[in-house]
Design a protein around this motif. Structure first.
Motif, short mmCIF file in Angstrom:
data_model
loop_
_atom_site.label_atom_id
_atom_site.label_comp_id
_atom_site.label_asym_id
_atom_site.label_seq_id
_atom_site.Cartn_x
_atom_site.Cartn_y
_atom_site.Cartn_z
N ASP A 19 5.25 27.23 -23.83
CA ASP A 19 6.35 27.69 -22.79
C ASP A 19 6.61 26.44 -22.15
OD1 ASP A 19 6.55 30.24 -24.00
OD2 ASP A 19 5.23 31.00 -22.25
N VAL A 20 5.51 25.42 -21.74
CA VAL A 20 5.98 24.32 -20.99
C VAL A 20 6.77 23.25 -21.87
CG1 VAL A 20 4.95 22.64 -19.77
CG2 VAL A 20 3.82 24.72 -19.51
N ALA A 21 6.40 23.15 -23.40
CA ALA A 21 7.06 22.34 -24.06
C ALA A 21 8.57 22.77 -24.11
CB ALA A 21 6.44 22.33 -25.29
N GLU A 22 8.63 24.26 -24.41
CA GLU A 22 10.06 24.72 -24.55
C GLU A 22 10.89 24.17 -23.04
OE1 GLU A 22 13.50 27.07 -23.71
OE2 GLU A 22 11.58 27.14 -22.52
N ARG A 23 10.25 24.27 -22.10
CA ARG A 23 11.05 23.93 -20.69
C ARG A 23 11.32 22.63 -20.77
NH1 ARG A 23 10.48 28.87 -17.47
NH2 ARG A 23 10.34 30.55 -19.22
N TRP A 24 10.60 21.72 -21.20
CA TRP A 24 10.83 20.33 -20.98
C TRP A 24 11.69 19.94 -22.05
CZ3 TRP A 24 10.31 15.73 -24.01
CH2 TRP A 24 10.16 14.63 -23.47
N THR A 25 11.45 20.21 -23.28
CA THR A 25 12.56 19.77 -24.26
C THR A 25 14.16 20.33 -23.94
OG1 THR A 25 11.98 21.63 -25.56
CG2 THR A 25 10.93 19.81 -26.21
N SER A 26 14.24 21.54 -23.17
CA SER A 26 15.43 22.09 -22.81
C SER A 26 16.13 21.11 -22.03
CB SER A 26 15.40 23.26 -22.18
OG SER A 26 14.83 23.19 -20.89
N LEU A 27 15.39 20.00 -21.36
CA LEU A 27 15.93 19.11 -20.57
C LEU A 27 16.29 17.84 -21.06
CD1 LEU A 27 14.22 20.19 -17.21
CD2 LEU A 27 16.42 20.15 -17.63
N ILE A 28 16.16 17.34 -22.46
CA ILE A 28 16.12 16.33 -22.97
C ILE A 28 17.61 15.86 -22.91
CG2 ILE A 28 16.24 15.06 -25.38
CD1 ILE A 28 13.80 16.33 -26.03
N ARG A 29 17.90 14.74 -22.50
CA ARG A 29 19.35 14.01 -22.13
C ARG A 29 19.54 12.74 -22.83
NH1 ARG A 29 19.86 13.08 -16.13
NH2 ARG A 29 21.97 12.31 -16.92
N PRO A 30 20.73 12.55 -23.24
CA PRO A 30 21.11 11.49 -23.94
C PRO A 30 21.43 10.24 -22.71
CG PRO A 30 23.03 12.72 -23.69
CD PRO A 30 22.02 13.48 -23.17
N GLY A 31 20.79 9.02 -23.13
CA GLY A 31 21.10 7.92 -22.48
C GLY A 31 21.33 6.62 -23.00
N VAL A 32 21.34 5.29 -22.40
CA VAL A 32 21.66 4.23 -23.31
C VAL A 32 20.60 3.31 -22.82
CG1 VAL A 32 23.29 2.38 -23.41
CG2 VAL A 32 24.22 4.73 -23.44
N ARG A 33 19.85 2.73 -23.88
CA ARG A 33 19.00 1.84 -23.66
C ARG A 33 19.62 0.33 -23.75
NH1 ARG A 33 13.97 2.36 -25.02
NH2 ARG A 33 14.20 3.85 -23.16
N LEU A 34 19.24 -0.54 -23.05
CA LEU A 34 19.89 -1.96 -22.51
C LEU A 34 18.76 -2.67 -23.25
CD1 LEU A 34 21.79 -1.42 -19.63
CD2 LEU A 34 22.64 -1.43 -21.62
N ARG A 35 19.25 -3.63 -24.21
CA ARG A 35 18.05 -4.64 -24.53
C ARG A 35 18.69 -6.02 -24.67
NH1 ARG A 35 16.72 -2.77 -30.28
NH2 ARG A 35 18.96 -2.37 -30.56
N VAL A 36 17.84 -7.23 -24.18
CA VAL A 36 18.27 -8.41 -24.29
C VAL A 36 18.26 -8.80 -25.77
CG1 VAL A 36 17.60 -10.69 -23.72
CG2 VAL A 36 17.32 -8.82 -22.06
N ARG A 37 19.52 -9.46 -26.17
CA ARG A 37 19.64 -9.84 -27.52
C ARG A 37 21.05 -10.73 -27.44
NH1 ARG A 37 19.64 -5.36 -32.50
NH2 ARG A 37 17.34 -5.57 -31.70
N ASP A 38 20.85 -11.77 -28.39
CA ASP A 38 21.91 -12.73 -28.72
C ASP A 38 23.09 -11.97 -29.69
OD1 ASP A 38 21.27 -14.58 -26.96
OD2 ASP A 38 19.85 -15.42 -28.24
#
Length: 290
Positions: A19-38
């Motif tokens: 039940d804890v896992a279900e509540r946690w996964t319900s809050l997964i959200r998209p984001g953008v990872r920024l990486r240093v790269r040429d």
């Protein structure tokens, strides 16, 4: 991002009661990872110098000195439909921070630290938005600070999950069983889960939107404290914290010569209504380190 989301959900099911896992996964959200790269599609950069409109002064903390330029993000070059926060679809975001380590260059023995624990110190961090079409010019760094090294950034959509003490996660778990609540009250369980999540996360962890990756406790609580003040009651802080969301986090990064304390991270947070109004002056700042 779908693969990353499944990986997070599987980790939750492996380390948390169902039940804890279900509540946690319900809050997964998209984001953008920024990486240093040429190579790749550049969406911004760390360090170097900013491009500012002629009528915009370099940000300062009155009585203390110039803020250091941390990052520039071109909103129009971010991956489409990769965020669930209402960033502008064009224009540039500029992030500044008063770095006491840099300020030591002036020979003064003591410089204050910016943080949520001292609301007045919020003047030591700034987010500026330059709308599209506004003429800008490269601005030289003031003499009282030293610029960070220039490092180009590329962006990748990711999935993010809430911190163990994230106020919304805790609110959604209030009606769980006593056993589940006891599990949540054990800080050690949170540490085990955090280590598992950290193992699948790339470092340095620069990011836009999504859930923050705190080093200590939920940064939303610190944003709320910066607004309500250090004497606010816990219930008020927890409720206010649910109004805040991550705007950006910038990690310590060797490529840019950035080190926040002991390998810490800078966090800017904002309320959705302020973001929709493009009121970046209403953002809150905090930082954490080990």
């Amino acid at each position: 991002m779908a693969t990353h989301e499944s990986r997070l959900a599987n980790l939750a099911r492996r380390h948390l009661p169902p039940d804890v896992a279900e509540r946690w996964t319900s809050l997964i959200r998209p984001g953008v990872r920024l990486r240093v790269r040429d190579g790749g599609r550049r969406v911004g950069y760390l360090g170097g110098v900013p491009f500012l409109p002629a009528d915009v002064a370099w940000p300062e903390w009155e009585g203390e000195g110039s803020l250091n330029f941390v990052a520039s993000i071109d909103c129009g070059r971010l991956p489409a439909n990769s965020l669930d926060i209402a960033l502008p679809d064009s224009g540039t975001l500029l992030f500044f921070y008063y770095d006491p380590e840099s300020a030591y260059l002036d020979g003064t023995e003591y410089h204050p630290t910016v943080g949520s624990w001292e609301p007045a110190s919020q003047a030591g961090a700034r987010v500026l938005y330059v709308p599209p079409g506004v003429p800008t010019e490269e601005r030289d760094t003031p003499l009282d600070i030293e610029p960070y090294d220039y490092a180009p950034l590329v962006a990748t959509p990711i999935a993010t999950g809430p911190d163990w003490y994230h106020p919304e996660f805790r609110a959604r778990c209030r009606d769980l069983s006593e056993d589940d609540l006891d599990f949540l009250d054990d800080h050690g369980n949170g540490d085990d889960f955090a280590r598992a999540l950290s193992a699948v996360r790339s470092h340095p962890s620069h990011q836009l939107g999504g859930h923050a990756h705190p080093i200590q406790s939920a940064v939303e609580l610190e944003a709320a404290q910066s607004v309500l003040g250090p004497g606010a009651e816990w219930e008020s802080v927890a409720e206010e914290a649910r109004r805040w969301t991550l705007l950006a986090q910038i990690d310590s990064d060797r490529e840019a010569g950035m080190r926040w304390g002991d390998l810490g991270t800078l966090y800017w947070l904002i309320r959705p209504e302020d973001l929709a109004a493009r009121d970046f002056g209403a953002s809150a700042f905090t930082w954490q380190c080990t």
